[in-house]
Design a protein around this motif. Sequence first.
Motif, PDB file in Angstrom:
ATOM      1  N   THR A  47       0.831  -1.208   0.000  1.00 11.16           N
ATOM      2  CA  THR A  47       0.000   0.000   0.000  1.00 11.16           C
ATOM      3  C   THR A  47       0.860   1.250   0.000  1.00 11.16           C
ATOM      4  N   GLN A  48       1.865   1.270   0.872  1.00  9.36           N
ATOM      5  CA  GLN A  48       2.737   2.428   0.974  1.00  9.36           C
ATOM      6  C   GLN A  48       3.529   2.634  -0.311  1.00  9.36           C
ATOM      7  N   GLY A  49       3.990   1.532  -0.909  1.00 11.24           N
ATOM      8  CA  GLY A  49       4.749   1.649  -2.149  1.00 11.24           C
ATOM      9  C   GLY A  49       3.922   2.180  -3.297  1.00 11.24           C
ATOM     10  N   ASP A  50       2.648   1.769  -3.365  1.00 12.53           N
ATOM     11  CA  ASP A  50       1.771   2.240  -4.440  1.00 12.53           C
ATOM     12  C   ASP A  50       1.394   3.709  -4.263  1.00 12.53           C
ATOM     13  N   SER A  51       1.055   4.078  -3.022  1.00 18.73           N
ATOM     14  CA  SER A  51       0.561   5.437  -2.790  1.00 18.73           C
ATOM     15  C   SER A  51       1.697   6.456  -2.765  1.00 18.73           C
ATOM     16  N   GLY A  52       2.863   6.054  -2.236  1.00 15.51           N
ATOM     17  CA  GLY A  52       3.964   7.004  -2.095  1.00 15.51           C
ATOM     18  C   GLY A  52       3.600   8.163  -1.200  1.00 15.51           C
ATOM     19  N   ASN A  53       2.613   7.944  -0.331  1.00 18.22           N
ATOM     20  CA  ASN A  53       2.071   9.003   0.512  1.00 18.22           C
ATOM     21  C   ASN A  53       2.869   9.094   1.809  1.00 18.22           C
ATOM     22  N   VAL A  54       3.477  10.244   2.048  1.00 13.63           N
ATOM     23  CA  VAL A  54       4.297  10.418   3.241  1.00 13.63           C
ATOM     24  C   VAL A  54       3.445  10.373   4.505  1.00 13.63           C
ATOM     25  N   ARG A  55       2.182  10.825   4.414  1.00 16.30           N
ATOM     26  CA  ARG A  55       1.316  10.862   5.600  1.00 16.30           C
ATOM     27  C   ARG A  55       1.108   9.466   6.178  1.00 16.30           C
ATOM     28  N   SER A  56       0.959   8.469   5.320  1.00 17.44           N
ATOM     29  CA  SER A  56       0.668   7.125   5.806  1.00 17.44           C
ATOM     30  C   SER A  56       1.899   6.403   6.329  1.00 17.44           C
ATOM     31  N   LEU A  57       3.091   6.932   6.046  1.00 18.19           N
ATOM     32  CA  LEU A  57       4.319   6.275   6.484  1.00 18.19           C
ATOM     33  C   LEU A  57       4.405   6.217   8.006  1.00 18.19           C
ATOM     34  N   ALA A  58       3.979   7.292   8.670  1.00 18.38           N
ATOM     35  CA  ALA A  58       4.006   7.317  10.136  1.00 18.38           C
ATOM     36  C   ALA A  58       3.062   6.266  10.711  1.00 18.38           C
ATOM     37  N   ALA A  59       1.896   6.078  10.091  1.00 15.08           N
ATOM     38  CA  ALA A  59       0.944   5.065  10.564  1.00 15.08           C
ATOM     39  C   ALA A  59       1.514   3.663  10.392  1.00 15.08           C
ATOM     40  N   VAL A  60       2.242   3.419   9.299  1.00 20.81           N
ATOM     41  CA  VAL A  60       2.881   2.116   9.096  1.00 20.81           C
ATOM     42  C   VAL A  60       3.897   1.857  10.202  1.00 20.81           C
ATOM     43  N   ALA A  61       4.678   2.876  10.557  1.00 17.50           N
ATOM     44  CA  ALA A  61       5.676   2.725  11.622  1.00 17.50           C
ATOM     45  C   ALA A  61       5.004   2.420  12.962  1.00 17.50           C
ATOM     46  N   VAL A  62       3.875   3.083  13.228  1.00 18.45           N
ATOM     47  CA  VAL A  62       3.134   2.819  14.463  1.00 18.45           C
ATOM     48  C   VAL A  62       2.612   1.386  14.476  1.00 18.45           C
ATOM     49  N   ALA A  63       2.119   0.914  13.333  1.00 17.98           N
ATOM     50  CA  ALA A  63       1.597  -0.452  13.244  1.00 17.98           C
ATOM     51  C   ALA A  63       2.691  -1.476  13.542  1.00 17.98           C
ATOM     52  N   VAL A  64       3.872  -1.271  12.990  1.00 14.79           N
ATOM     53  CA  VAL A  64       4.991  -2.200  13.221  1.00 14.79           C
ATOM     54  C   VAL A  64       5.369  -2.216  14.696  1.00 14.79           C
ATOM     55  N   ALA A  65       5.480  -1.016  15.300  1.00 16.00           N
ATOM     56  CA  ALA A  65       5.841  -0.933  16.711  1.00 16.00           C
ATOM     57  C   ALA A  65       4.762  -1.540  17.606  1.00 16.00           C
ATOM     58  N   ALA A  66       3.497  -1.316  17.262  1.00 23.16           N
ATOM     59  CA  ALA A  66       2.390  -1.843  18.059  1.00 23.16           C
ATOM     60  C   ALA A  66       2.355  -3.369  18.020  1.00 23.16           C
ATOM     61  N   LEU A  67       2.604  -3.954  16.844  1.00 25.69           N
ATOM     62  CA  LEU A  67       2.611  -5.411  16.736  1.00 25.69           C
ATOM     63  C   LEU A  67       3.746  -6.009  17.568  1.00 25.69           C
ATOM     64  N   ALA A  68       4.925  -5.414  17.483  1.00 25.02           N
ATOM     65  CA  ALA A  68       6.054  -5.902  18.273  1.00 25.02           C
ATOM     66  C   ALA A  68       5.755  -5.801  19.767  1.00 25.02           C
ATOM     67  N   ALA A  69       5.158  -4.685  20.189  1.00 26.78           N
ATOM     68  CA  ALA A  69       4.832  -4.499  21.605  1.00 26.78           C
ATOM     69  C   ALA A  69       3.741  -5.471  22.050  1.00 26.78           C
ATOM     70  N   ALA A  70       2.756  -5.723  21.189  1.00 25.22           N
ATOM     71  CA  ALA A  70       1.685  -6.659  21.532  1.00 25.22           C
ATOM     72  C   ALA A  70       2.230  -8.074  21.709  1.00 25.22           C
ATOM     73  N   LEU A  71       3.136  -8.489  20.833  1.00 26.18           N
ATOM     74  CA  LEU A  71       3.723  -9.817  20.945  1.00 26.18           C
ATOM     75  C   LEU A  71       4.575  -9.939  22.216  1.00 26.18           C
ATOM     76  N   ALA A  72       5.324  -8.885  22.528  1.00 30.46           N
ATOM     77  CA  ALA A  72       6.153  -8.918  23.729  1.00 30.46           C
ATOM     78  C   ALA A  72       5.293  -8.964  24.989  1.00 30.46           C
ATOM     79  N   ALA A  73       4.232  -8.151  25.036  1.00 30.96           N
ATOM     80  CA  ALA A  73       3.344  -8.138  26.201  1.00 30.96           C
ATOM     81  C   ALA A  73       2.613  -9.468  26.334  1.00 30.96           C
ATOM     82  N   ASN A  74       2.206 -10.044  25.214  1.00 28.82           N
ATOM     83  CA  ASN A  74       1.523 -11.336  25.260  1.00 28.82           C
ATOM     84  C   ASN A  74       2.450 -12.426  25.780  1.00 28.82           C
TER      85      ASN A  74
END
Length: 331
Positions: free
Chosen positions: A214-241
Amino acid sequence: MELHDIWFVIIATLWVGYFFLEGFDFGIGVLSGTLARDRAERRVLINTIGPVWDGNEVWLLSAGGATFAAFPDWYATLFSGFYLPLLLILVALIVRGVAFEYRAKRSSESWQRNWERAIFWCSLVVAFLWGLAFANIVRGVPIDADHEMTGGLTDLLGPYALLGGLATLLLFTFHGAVFAALKTTGDIRLRARRAAGGLGIATAVVAGACLLWTQGDSGNVRSLAAVAVAVAALAAALAANAAGREGWAFIFSGLLVVATVATLFLALFPDVMPSSTDPAWSLTVENAASAPYTLKIMTWCAVLATPVVVLYQGWTYWVFRKRVGTQHIAP
């Protein structure tokens, strides 16, 4: 910021709220057919969402109603072009709701088991189809100069769309497993935690690939921050679990859902439905919006009604906050 931009944000927020809440509902439905070992455990899983599943669907009704009123052209093109997938979603949601209500009306084994199968399959189908639909919306579909979709069903079944469907299915099932670990006791709680670990890894692979595409197709800088948050949230969720911190795991899995949906809407803006035929024929927040006076009236209605809905739903979750186990299930 113009009113049509504000209403795009409002509609995006409604979808974020819907997928955050109904996402673990769908996950519980899928897990009821895979994680539960017997009737008692299926009842435990279903009871974790029994008091709240119908309230969670208010967010879907609000998102649909807001889209109809704020962006009528978007609503018309979407529902005419995506008629079959949206019809399947609607039928599955209806059957799923009936299954929750009718499952316990008779004590017959076959009666209850069939309704439980309906909960499983309808949850799985809807979780997949929502991803399929949103992937097509973000990537774009054939739209002509009259803002009518000219493609057929096969145009909605491309590799990116199918990947999006699989991503939401895994994402919601992971979210549901974390919620099950938070809301249950005993052996099923431990198995839900283990299942969440495996599902989280699968989600990282599939949803990560979808977000990067999605990010590669859109090239939208606004969504890049949300992708970074998603990656960090998944890592944190796995660690907490893994650490047994189920409350934190649920918070981070919820943040993962929020960031994933936010990525889609940020990649979409300022379009609401891109045209793959000609970008000039795309539906945008400006050319698909209602008149400013309509949007102004809707804004006042939203300001007055939203706090009431949020407070009531928050109170419902507080009342039914306790864990559920097989020892709480009557024979």
